[in-house]
Write an enzyme that holds these catalytic residues in place. Structure first.
Site, PDB file in Angstrom:
ATOM      1  CG  HIS A  77      -1.946  -1.110   1.194  1.00 20.71           C
ATOM      2  ND1 HIS A  77      -3.132  -1.051   0.486  1.00 20.71           N
ATOM      3  CD2 HIS A  77      -1.917  -2.318   1.792  1.00 20.71           C
ATOM      4  CE1 HIS A  77      -3.800  -2.179   0.665  1.00 20.71           C
ATOM      5  NE2 HIS A  77      -3.082  -2.964   1.443  1.00 20.71           N
ATOM      6  CG  ASN A 150      -7.843  -4.488   0.472  1.00 23.13           C
ATOM      7  OD1 ASN A 150      -7.052  -3.561   0.597  1.00 23.13           O
ATOM      8  ND2 ASN A 150      -7.519  -5.737   0.760  1.00 23.13           N
TER       9      ASN A 150
END
Length: 509
Positions: A77, A150
């Protein structure tokens, strides 16, 4: 401001807007210590051609800071954007949880959200095919609550033991330094069928969202809810975009990666700057412990969804983003989401991936930002009272409060409410390594292929999979096709047809 500037988007006009706001209050240059700098445009030298003097404290002050401006990027990320806003309760769910953000209808809680791609580095393009992170930080009266999920309700793997390996196949080849390495990716994918469901989602249209605003968000993991009476339930979190789901084609995504690699970041900033505040409706699914014990599949398996027909969505509230960061590095790059940041009324579950993340996030933030990363303003709760002291980067030393427990000098004490809301969960079983990778990996993937995707979406999914698979070895191609055929024979047949039709990449039958 000229007429031409009116046609530029807010992100392009950021410096112009700053200048307009500060045209009557220009500041003098200072060192990082606040000392005035007399002349910034030249270093202090001995004559025209002489060496720079060590006593040029203005130069050394800036240079010593410059060489340390970038902390290590997130191992996953790394590429992201974010904004601030609020969560507002629209429906009463206090019968399920005593968590403060859900206390009553109309209550608002400040939040920060960070969107991200999973695999690429910080400099990667926004529009690559990938899962997108959807992480929310709630600034509550009981401290920070981070819901780190997510834009998909599931993930590729279910056991944290395989997480480092999975991330490695998404990263650069350690010898060639090239990403993606198609052999690495599909080798592991085809050897672990539990990845099938998420792989189909990632290579579907939803692997390329139009923007961060045009995708759903999910807590993904199963969590626990505890109400004021101590009643316990399992819960999943959903965030449904009010902008509608929109995606882009692979061709458009590739084109934008070259023309505007910051496409999603720019879109989010501009929408908020224009007052077009993105929002999502929050829903939950509830499963009782009794239902969990009888459920036909593991309710803590991150590779599976809870079917909506069995566990319908319950409306809760909405999240709204209405404020851009004032400085990206301070407020987004240094924001530290941690699934272990939980508040009374919310508990972890036996989800093996969640159990790993309870350790891993805090550990990586301490590596990236230092042991006191939670004292940074964007990560800081309203108040901290504990016995942790000192360390690199200390901002709040808690004054003269005792740094030990128990004590007789008015130090902090146990919180009775938090204690009462901590459930007693019976555990049993033998301590051993149990590989659950063969637990029905195809039923839900089959539902996605047969019932959720439309004909044109299935065709694009096959094309996208084949585009990556054709670059792998024949052995890996055949194994992957065999695996996808377990979802539906039609999927396997179509993949083989597309791969055989490519003269450059021929699959041996």
């Amino acid at each position: 401001m000229s007429h031409k500037n009116h046609h530029r988007d807010p992100a392009s006009n950021q410096l112009l807007n700053f200048a307009k706001e500060h045209e009557d209050k220009k500041d003098s240059i200072t060192t990082n210590g606040g000392n005035p700098v007399g002349y910034k445009d030249a270093s202090l030298t001995v004559g025209y051609h002489g060496p720079i003097l060590l006593q040029d404290i203005w130069l050394l002050d800036e240079m010593s800071h410059f060489t340390k401006e970038r902390n290590p990027e997130r191992v996953v990320h790394a590429r992201g954007a974010g904004a601030f806003g609020y969560f507002e309760v629209t429906h009463d769910i206090t019968k399920y949880t005593a968590a403060k953000p859900f206390a009553h209808i109309g209550k608002k809680t400040p939040i920060a959200i960070r969107f991200s791609t999973v695999a690429g580095e910080r400099g990667y393009a926004d529009t690559v095919r990938d899962v997108r992170g959807f992480a929310i930080k709630f600034y509550t009266e009981d401290g920070i609550w981070d819901l780190v999920g997510n834009n998909t309700p599931i993930f590729f793997i279910k056991d944290g033991a395989l997480f480092p390996s999975f991330i490695h196949i998404m990263k650069r080849n350690p010898v060639t330094n090239i990403r993606p390495d198609y052999d690495m990716f599909f080798d592991m994918i085809s050897l672990r069928p539990e990845t099938t469901h998420q792989t189909l989602i990632t290579f579907s249209d939803r692997g390329l969202p139009r923007s961060f605003r045009h995708m759903h968000g999910y807590g993904s993991h199963t969590y626990g809810f505890v109400n004021e009476e101590g009643k316990f339930n399992w819960v999943k979190f959903h965030f449904v975009t009010n902008q509608g789901i929109q995606n882009m084609s692979a061709e458009e995504a590739q084109k934008l990666a070259g023309e505007d690699p910051d496409y999603h970041t720019r879109d989010l900033y501009n929408a908020i700057a224009k007052g077009d505040y993105p929002s999502w409706n929050m829903y939950i699914q509830i499963m009782t412990p009794e239902q969990a014990a009888k459920n036909p599949y593991d309710p803590f398996d991150l590779t599976k969804v809870w079917l909506h027909a069995d566990y319908p969505l319950i409306p809760v509230g909405r999240i709204v983003l209405n404020k851009n960061p004032s400085n990206y590095y301070a407020e987004i790059e240094q924001i530290a989401m941690d699934v272990a940041n939980m508040i009374p009324g919310i508990e972890p579950s036996p989800d093996r991936m969640l159990q790993l993340r309870l350790f891993a996030y805090r550990d990586t933030h301490q590596y990236r930002l230092g042991p006191n990363y939670r004292q940074l303003p964007v990560n800081s709760p309203e108040k901290v009272s504990n016995f942790s002291r000192d360390g690199y980067g200390t901002v709040n030393s808690q004054g003269g409060a005792p740094n030990y427990h128990p004590n007789s000098f008015c130090g902090p004490e146990n919180d009775e409410r938090a204690h009462d809301l901590t459930p007693t969960i019976p555990l049993h079983g033998d301590a051993k390594r149990i590989d659950s990778g063969d637990d029905d990996n195809y039923t839900q993937a089959r539902l996605l292929w047969q019932r959720v995707l439309k004909d044109d979406e299935r065709e694009r999914l096959v094309t996208n999979l084949a585009d990556w698979l054709k670059r792998t070895t024949t052995k890996i191609q055949n194994r992957a096709i065999k695996n996808f055929a377990q979802v539906d024979p039609e999927l396997g047949i179509k993949l083989r047809e597309v791969l055989n039709a490519d003269e450059e990449f021929h699959v041996e039958l």
